[in-house]
Motif scaffolding. Structure first.
Motif, PDB file in Angstrom:
ATOM      1  N   LEU A  76       0.822  -1.203   0.000  1.00 38.83           N
ATOM      2  CA  LEU A  76       0.000   0.000   0.000  1.00 38.83           C
ATOM      3  C   LEU A  76       0.861   1.261   0.000  1.00 38.83           C
ATOM      4  N   TRP A 134       1.943   1.837  -3.493  1.00 41.45           N
ATOM      5  CA  TRP A 134       0.820   2.388  -4.259  1.00 41.45           C
ATOM      6  C   TRP A 134       0.643   3.873  -3.978  1.00 41.45           C
ATOM      7  N   LEU A 166      -8.127   3.845  -5.003  1.00 37.59           N
ATOM      8  CA  LEU A 166      -7.104   2.901  -5.425  1.00 37.59           C
ATOM      9  C   LEU A 166      -6.908   2.885  -6.931  1.00 37.59           C
ATOM     10  N   TYR A 222      -4.692  -0.335  -7.861  1.00 39.61           N
ATOM     11  CA  TYR A 222      -4.047  -1.161  -6.843  1.00 39.61           C
ATOM     12  C   TYR A 222      -5.091  -2.029  -6.154  1.00 39.61           C
TER      13      TYR A 222
END
Length: 183
Positions: A126, A129, A147, A162
């Motif tokens: 994460l 990302w 995302l 993501y």
């Protein structure tokens, strides 16, 4: 997009990719993709006749995804119906800057045209990302969700998303809805 912006994206994304590679490399699944060349273009790919040896062979970055399974069945059928066939992945400035040589890369092209579809996926957490998302937003991408981001540029539009420890790249951006792993 100006060459300066591409260079900035490349430098920023390279740092993110380096951090990603340092934390996620696995000797059993990492296979180096062919080095991009400055002379490879979409039209070069589109006019090449594929042979079995030229179909995408980069090792999948997830155990379940291969080029034939990257998109949902309906999208795969549409690619075939539209005359797009698998090709060896060539140079793609955005994807190369984001993923480097990691992960899965797929390309489909329509012979005799410059019509090309790109797909890429590579592992990242994460934090990776968020770093990639921030850099892409600074480079003109638009947030399309928490995302996902897309770049609505005529002829060179793309989207990055993501989910579950993987980053996904598609071009054209409309194909993000057809990525099997994002269903």
């Amino acid at each position: 997009m100006t060459q300066r912006r591409y260079a900035r994206l490349t430098l920023l994304a390279a740092a993110a990719v380096a951090a990603l590679m340092a934390g996620c490399a696995s000797p059993s699944t990492d296979v180096a993709a062919p080095a991009p060349t400055a002379t490879t273009s979409a039209s070069d790919l589109a006019t090449t006749t594929p042979t079995p040896a030229e179909t995408p062979t980069t090792a999948p970055s997830s155990a379940q995804t291969t080029c034939p399974t990257a998109f949902v069945d309906a999208e795969n059928a549409k690619l075939t119906q539209d005359g797009l066939t698998p090709r060896s992945p060539g140079a793609n400035t955005d994807l190369d800057a984001l993923a480097g040589a990691t992960g899965l890369r797929c390309t489909w092209a329509k012979p005799g045209t410059d019509i090309v579809v790109w797909y890429g996926e590579w592992p990242g957490d994460l934090g990776t990302w968020e770093d990639v998302r921030t850099r892409l937003l600074a480079d003109g991408y638009t947030a399309t969700g928490d995302l996902s981001v897309s770049r609505p540029v005529s002829e060179y539009d793309s989207a990055v998303s993501y989910r579950g420890g993987m980053l996904y790249y598609v071009s054209p951006s409309s194909l993000i809805a057809s990525v099997r792993a994002l269903e």
